[in-house]
Enzyme design. Structure first.
Site, short mmCIF file in Angstrom:
data_model
loop_
_atom_site.label_atom_id
_atom_site.label_comp_id
_atom_site.label_asym_id
_atom_site.label_seq_id
_atom_site.Cartn_x
_atom_site.Cartn_y
_atom_site.Cartn_z
N ASP A 69 0.82 -1.21 0.00
CA ASP A 69 0.00 0.00 0.00
C ASP A 69 0.85 1.26 0.00
O ASP A 69 0.38 2.34 0.35
CB ASP A 69 -0.95 0.01 1.20
CG ASP A 69 -0.20 -0.04 2.53
OD1 ASP A 69 1.05 -0.14 2.50
OD2 ASP A 69 -0.84 0.03 3.58
N CYS A 115 4.85 -0.18 2.68
CA CYS A 115 5.40 -1.50 3.00
C CYS A 115 6.78 -1.41 3.63
O CYS A 115 7.10 -2.19 4.52
CB CYS A 115 5.42 -2.38 1.75
SG CYS A 115 6.26 -1.63 0.35
N HIS A 128 8.45 -3.14 -3.99
CA HIS A 128 7.87 -3.69 -2.76
C HIS A 128 8.92 -4.23 -1.79
O HIS A 128 9.96 -4.75 -2.21
CB HIS A 128 6.89 -4.80 -3.11
CG HIS A 128 6.11 -5.26 -1.92
ND1 HIS A 128 5.20 -4.45 -1.27
CD2 HIS A 128 6.12 -6.42 -1.23
CE1 HIS A 128 4.68 -5.11 -0.25
NE2 HIS A 128 5.23 -6.31 -0.20
#
EC number: 3.4.19.12
Lengths: 302, 310
Positions: free
Chosen positions: B95, B98, B302
């Site tokens: 989101d 992370c 990510h």
């Protein structure tokens, strides 16, 4: 404030109560904002029209809604007083105010947002949703009108708060061109340059520097919009001058600083008159004394 | 390293700005006001939330391999290399928070398991120093104190004192609870922003290289708002500010000329700093860098948490 009915462990509630406290302990002359007693996520506010703009002297009320996720999500703002810059009872499009929801950050607060809103009023709407682009004179008329009564909105409790805020702001925001200010202009108080507002200043300023104003006639409605103008007769030179004033509406907005110095000049003339009168009396006295034979004494002393 | 993602974010931002400034007759998109955009955003977030909690469960590395079963052979090869050093992975929600969320969980979990009181005392002093930094930068205290208090509360709860520490399940539970998790993430964002602004001359060239914006603007648009992704600037800043070393292990498709596969990692080692004054001690003993106890797995866009073999 009925703080007890809220869960103080709730982080949003905790934060909002902090902001209320902060707002009360550091009051501003430019705005006032408080939550409703029945719901601290619902606030009322009033901002004072920014100085040196056509909103000057205006008192603009509005409401704020704080989301349950506050301060992670931004508050939303809505104006209730007709102002000619934002539609009333429409959420203000925050993108234009640097407060775009995507960029909202918890380090901002209701105070930050209100300061931004004030700074935003004199900017060009650029066709943004919820924005209005009324001519300056209409905005000025609305600014004058905004002082008379607070808007009527919502429950009686809310109305009470709106009226309270209005009373408070009246003591802080100087009127647009009301006669009550003329005395202040002569006392030389800090704020007097803003007191007799743009209209008078436009009048006096435009005479020495017509070249600045790009040769466009300022709308005559100025005078009609501000029927109280004549009350200022004591300190302005010639109300009629408004008709001959040349001013580009945009330019007037952009060059307010140059018009502020006038009351100081007036004061200078007043003192010059006092000074001259005093000198004349002194000379007459001297002559009178001399004629009566006391001349030598007097001359020695002076 | 995230330039592609950032471009996407940037163009979508430009679009939302545009929709607000167009007149309704011109374009239906203009009907999307802030509210609609926010509703859309929260709808997207809700979908994402169904897929994975803020902080997931610990999974063996094989679950990572399963993800790429029919995918890139280089990645699969790298995962194999990873298993020599690492045993497990804990995923976090993608989101935009992370990195901070991974850092939060990895740090608190480390304290819970090590019961390292000296480390807690050390970081508490750093946090106090950061508080002063924010105040000196002109932040109003009420805008950040709740976040600080909440983090310190979590820190205290994972350390056994007069009261027993919370259980591991409780820590996982809290990390999944938005009213705790988001507050701690925001706390880290404040710390990061304060550090960058405080040492702006140091960070300016990095920020210039990354986004070509001013330090002020960078903090405003890429650090403080929730959901903005982190980059090496953020990681350097939080590592320096809190004095915590962070290892980032890179899992991507890169390989060397000969086609042999190695897994790169980078250690962010904090600069030595006396928390009682602002001076950064550059010539001090950085010769024996501490092995980071926070290991994060980076895949483009990510971050997840990695657990080394014991």
């Amino acid at each position: 404030m009925a703080e007890d009915k809220y869960n103080r462990k709730n982080p949003a509630v905790k934060r909002i109560l902090q902001e209320v406290k902060e707002m009360q302990s550091n009051p501003s002359d430019d705005f006032m904002s408080l939550p409703l007693e029945e719901n601290i996520f619902e606030w009322q506010f009033a901002i004072r029209g920014p100085r040196d703009s056509e909103f000057e002297g205006g008192i603009y009320h509005g409401r704020i809604q704080l989301p349950a996720e506050y301060p992670f999500k931004p508050p939303s703002f809505m104006l209730l007083t007709p102002n000619g810059r934002f539609e009333t009872q429409t959420k203000i499009c925050l993108s234009i105010s640097n407060h775009h929801p995507e960029h909202w950050q918890p380090s901002w607060s209701v105070r930050t947002a209100l300061v931004a809103l004030i700074a935003f009023m004199p900017t060009s709407p650029n066709g943004a949703l919820g924005s209005l682009d009324y001519p300056k004179d209409e905005r000025r008329a609305l600014a004058t009108k905004s002082r008379n009564t607070a808007p009527t909105f919502g429950s009686s409790e809310r109305q009470k708060l709106i009226d309270e805020i209005h009373e408070y702001m009246l003591t802080k925001a100087l009127p647009t061109s009301q006669g009550e200010q003329s005395s202040e202009a002569n006392t030389g108080s800090e704020e007097s340059p803003q007191g007799p507002q743009t209209d008078i200043e436009t009048t006096t300023e435009a005479i020495p520097t017509p070249a600045e104003d790009d040769g466009i006639v300022e709308e005559e409605e100025d005078e009609e919009a501000l029927p109280n103008l004549t009350e200022n007769g004591g300190i302005i030179e010639e109300p009629n001058e408004t008709h001959t004033v040349l001013a580009n509406a945009q330019q007037v907005l952009r060059k307010p600083e140059s018009r502020v110095a006038k009351p100081t000049d007036d004061r200078l003339f007043t003192w010059a008159i006092y000074g001259l009168t005093f000198a004349i009396i002194l000379l007459l006295l001297k002559k009178f004394l001399k004629a009566n034979g006391y001349g030598a004494v007097f001359m020695n002393e002076s | 390293m995230q330039s592609e993602d950032e471009q996407v974010v940037d163009s979508s931002k430009a679009e939302t700005t545009k929709t607000c400034t167009q007149t309704p007759e011109v374009d239906d998109w203009a009907n999307f006001r802030d509210d609609d955009i926010m509703q859309q955003q929260s709808a997207i977030q809700a979908v994402e939330a169904d897929k994975i909690p803020f902080v997931g469960d610990k999974e063996p590395l094989s679950s990572l391999a399963a993800e790429y079963k029919s995918g890139n052979p280089i990645i699969l090869e790298k995962i194999k290399v990873l298993t020599e050093q690492y045993a497990a992975v804990r995923r976090t929600r993608g989101d935009g928070n992370c990195f901070f969320r991974s850092f939060m969980f990895a740090y608190l979990e480390h304290i819970l398991e090590s019961q390292d009181r000296a480390e807690v005392d050390r970081i508490t002093a750093s946090v106090e120093y950061c508080r002063k930094t924010l105040l000196s930068l002109g932040y109003a205290e009420f805008t950040f104190e709740d976040f600080f208090a909440l983090f310190l509360e979590q820190l205290e709860s994972v350390l056994s004192g007069p009261e027993a520490s919370i259980s591991h399940e409780e820590l996982v539970e809290r990390s999944r609870d938005q009213s705790v998790s988001d507050y701690v993430v925001m706390f880290f964002r404040f710390i990061t922003s304060g550090e960058i602004r405080n040492r702006s001359e140091f960070y300016e060239p990095f920020i210039q290289g990354l986004t070509n914006t001013s330090v002020e603007q960078f903090c405003k648009s890429s650090v403080e708002p929730m959901g903005e992704e982190s980059d090496h600037v953020h990681i350097t800043a939080i590592s320096d500010a809190l004095g915590v070393a962070i290892r980032i292990v890179y899992l991507d498709r890169s390989c060397d000329d000969k086609g042999s596969v190695t897994v790169n990692h980078h250690d962010f080692s904090p600069v030595a700093r006396d928390p009682t004054n602002a001076n950064i001690n550059n010539n001090s003993n950085n010769s024996q860098p501490i092995k980071p106890f926070i290991n994060l797995l980076y895949r483009p866009g990510h971050y997840d948490i990695l657990y080394p073999n014991n």
